[in-house]
Write a protein that holds these residues in place. Structure first.
Motif, mmCIF file in Angstrom:
data_model
loop_
_atom_site.group_PDB
_atom_site.id
_atom_site.type_symbol
_atom_site.label_atom_id
_atom_site.label_comp_id
_atom_site.label_asym_id
_atom_site.label_seq_id
_atom_site.Cartn_x
_atom_site.Cartn_y
_atom_site.Cartn_z
ATOM 1 N N GLU A 1 0.777 -1.304 0.008
ATOM 2 C CA GLU A 1 0.097 -0.084 0.177
ATOM 3 C C GLU A 1 0.915 1.350 0.059
ATOM 4 O OE1 GLU A 1 -2.945 -0.035 2.927
ATOM 5 O OE2 GLU A 1 -4.020 -1.618 2.391
ATOM 6 N N VAL B 1 2.683 1.591 -3.436
ATOM 7 C CA VAL B 1 1.545 2.315 -4.447
ATOM 8 C C VAL B 1 1.611 3.906 -4.129
ATOM 9 C CG1 VAL B 1 -0.677 2.380 -5.117
ATOM 10 C CG2 VAL B 1 0.242 0.258 -4.862
ATOM 11 N N ARG B 2 1.483 4.331 -2.866
ATOM 12 C CA ARG B 2 1.540 5.746 -2.519
ATOM 13 C C ARG B 2 2.760 6.524 -3.098
ATOM 14 N NH1 ARG B 2 -0.315 3.844 2.867
ATOM 15 N NH2 ARG B 2 -2.490 4.147 3.217
ATOM 16 N N ILE C 1 4.643 5.476 -5.601
ATOM 17 C CA ILE C 1 4.410 5.676 -7.133
ATOM 18 C C ILE C 1 3.335 6.810 -7.447
ATOM 19 C CG2 ILE C 1 3.312 4.369 -9.194
ATOM 20 C CD1 ILE C 1 4.359 1.675 -7.591
ATOM 21 N N ASN C 2 2.414 6.899 -6.661
ATOM 22 C CA ASN C 2 1.443 7.963 -6.941
ATOM 23 C C ASN C 2 2.133 9.401 -6.612
ATOM 24 O OD1 ASN C 2 -0.449 6.441 -7.824
ATOM 25 N ND2 ASN C 2 -1.464 6.099 -5.741
#
Length: 200
Positions: free
Chosen positions: A182, A185-186, A188-189
């Motif tokens: 999780e 992904v943060r 990457i964002n």
């Protein structure tokens, strides 16, 4: 399919040749002339970055790096034995270590031919206490690559700002001693790269 086989398939099918989008990079006002970029994965966090077959940069060489491979430079993000097998790389490369022997950040900003290499300080997971990790950024022509290595935290606002022009980001996906999925992904964002290459 085994996880490593799946990751190998992703990397192999995805980045035999990458064309980077045209945009200004984070630190350099000048551009090189490369338009084709080749990346080969040696396992774990180790890659050969080889734009236009003119410059060879090896990242975090490990025990799977083919002995005798030659490079112009080697970057080492941390001093774990799976990241610092510099003796496997020939050709009298420039060795760029992202941390000191005292396990603190070693700032780097240098050029290897037309590639600008810089690093940003980062930390590993809490299991490692204050042991440092380096994020390496490679700027070449129209492409900017970031290698996160053993990142164990979300990016700080300053790191996020400095990485806003990253096109390709190499990220650990084991979710054990690094970021969980999780949080990965943060990150990457936070960066929003065009390409994400899994490693570890």
């Amino acid at each position: 399919m085994k996880r490593r086989g799946f990751i190998s398939l992703l990397v192999g099918s995805f980045l035999l040749s990458v064309r980077g989008p045209r945009r200004v990079q984070i630190r350099s006002g000048s551009r090189g002339t490369s338009t084709r970029y080749f990346i080969e994965w040696f396992g774990h966090s180790s890659f050969l970055i080889n734009p236009e077959a003119r410059v060879k940069i090896v990242t975090d060489p490990n025990f799977n790096v083919t002995p005798g491979i030659e490079a112009d430079a080697v970057t080492v993000s941390n001093d774990h034995f799976t990241h610092n097998n510099v003796g496997a790389v020939g050709g009298d490369p420039l060795i760029l270590r992202g941390i000191t022997l005292e396990q603190t950040w070693n700032p780097i900003e240098t050029r290897v031919k037309y590639i600008l290499i810089v690093n940003l300080p980062s930390m590993r997971s809490s299991d490692y206490g204050q042991v440092a990790n380096s994020i390496f950024i490679y700027e070449m022509g129209s492409l900017c690559i970031a290698h996160l290595s053993n990142i164990g935290h979300l990016l700080t606002p300053k790191q996020e700002r400095l990485m806003r022009r990253v096109d390709v980001m190499m990220t650990p996906v084991d979710a054990r001693l690094n970021l969980g999925f999780e949080d990965l992904v943060r990150v990457i964002n936070q960066v929003k790269p065009s390409v994400v290459i899994p490693m570890h």
